[in-house]
Design a protein around this motif. Structure first.
Motif, mmCIF file in Angstrom:
data_model
loop_
_atom_site.group_PDB
_atom_site.id
_atom_site.type_symbol
_atom_site.label_atom_id
_atom_site.label_comp_id
_atom_site.label_asym_id
_atom_site.label_seq_id
_atom_site.Cartn_x
_atom_site.Cartn_y
_atom_site.Cartn_z
ATOM 1 N N ASP A 96 21.026 -1.033 15.358
ATOM 2 C CA ASP A 96 21.314 -1.927 14.235
ATOM 3 C C ASP A 96 21.076 -3.386 14.611
ATOM 4 O OD1 ASP A 96 23.593 -2.859 15.600
ATOM 5 O OD2 ASP A 96 24.996 -1.785 14.314
ATOM 6 N N GLN A 97 21.336 -4.276 13.665
ATOM 7 C CA GLN A 97 21.085 -5.707 13.866
ATOM 8 C C GLN A 97 21.929 -6.307 14.980
ATOM 9 O OE1 GLN A 97 21.776 -7.302 9.970
ATOM 10 N NE2 GLN A 97 19.787 -6.652 9.205
ATOM 11 N N ARG A 141 13.700 5.142 7.584
ATOM 12 C CA ARG A 141 14.837 4.234 7.415
ATOM 13 C C ARG A 141 16.081 5.039 7.038
ATOM 14 N NH1 ARG A 141 13.778 -0.767 8.474
ATOM 15 N NH2 ARG A 141 11.673 -1.495 8.191
ATOM 16 N N GLU A 163 17.990 0.674 7.802
ATOM 17 C CA GLU A 163 17.756 0.462 9.239
ATOM 18 C C GLU A 163 16.629 1.379 9.706
ATOM 19 O OE1 GLU A 163 19.230 -1.759 11.155
ATOM 20 O OE2 GLU A 163 20.934 -2.340 9.932
ATOM 21 N N LEU A 203 18.666 4.942 15.896
ATOM 22 C CA LEU A 203 18.404 3.600 15.394
ATOM 23 C C LEU A 203 19.248 2.618 16.174
ATOM 24 C CD1 LEU A 203 20.801 2.239 13.357
ATOM 25 C CD2 LEU A 203 20.186 4.246 12.063
#
Length: 94
Positions: free
Chosen positions: A70-71, A49, A53, A68
């Motif tokens: 993201d949302q 993480r 994230e 990564l």
């Protein structure tokens, strides 16, 4: 894609397979941003993480790469190298 310089400081040893915590200092056009990266390495696979994230990547020799999403569906990618001085490389931001 925007690019930033990534500098990391190891907060523990760097064994081949172990849970690790890094404090990353990212220079985004002259503005320093601090992030915390927690990850585990198993057989070269990095899973962890970055500021909450989920990240996935690889470590091979002294090379590291992880990314990564993201949302909001934006993808961030990091790549560089690790040595006795820390982690150095580049980060691509959307």
């Amino acid at each position: 894609m925007r690019t930033a310089i990534l500098i990391g400081f190891l907060l523990g040893a760097l064994p081949a397979q172990a849970e690790q915590t890094w404090l990353l200092q990212v220079d985004r056009w002259g503005t320093q941003t601090a992030m915390t990266l927690h990850f585990d390495v198993q057989d070269g696979q990095l899973i962890g993480r970055l500021d909450g994230e989920r990240v996935q990547g690889r470590i091979s020799g002294n090379r590291i790469a992880f990314s990564l999403t993201d949302q909001d569906g934006k993808r961030y990618a990091y790549q560089g190298s690790v040595d006795a001085q820390g982690m150095h490389g580049r980060a691509d931001f959307p």
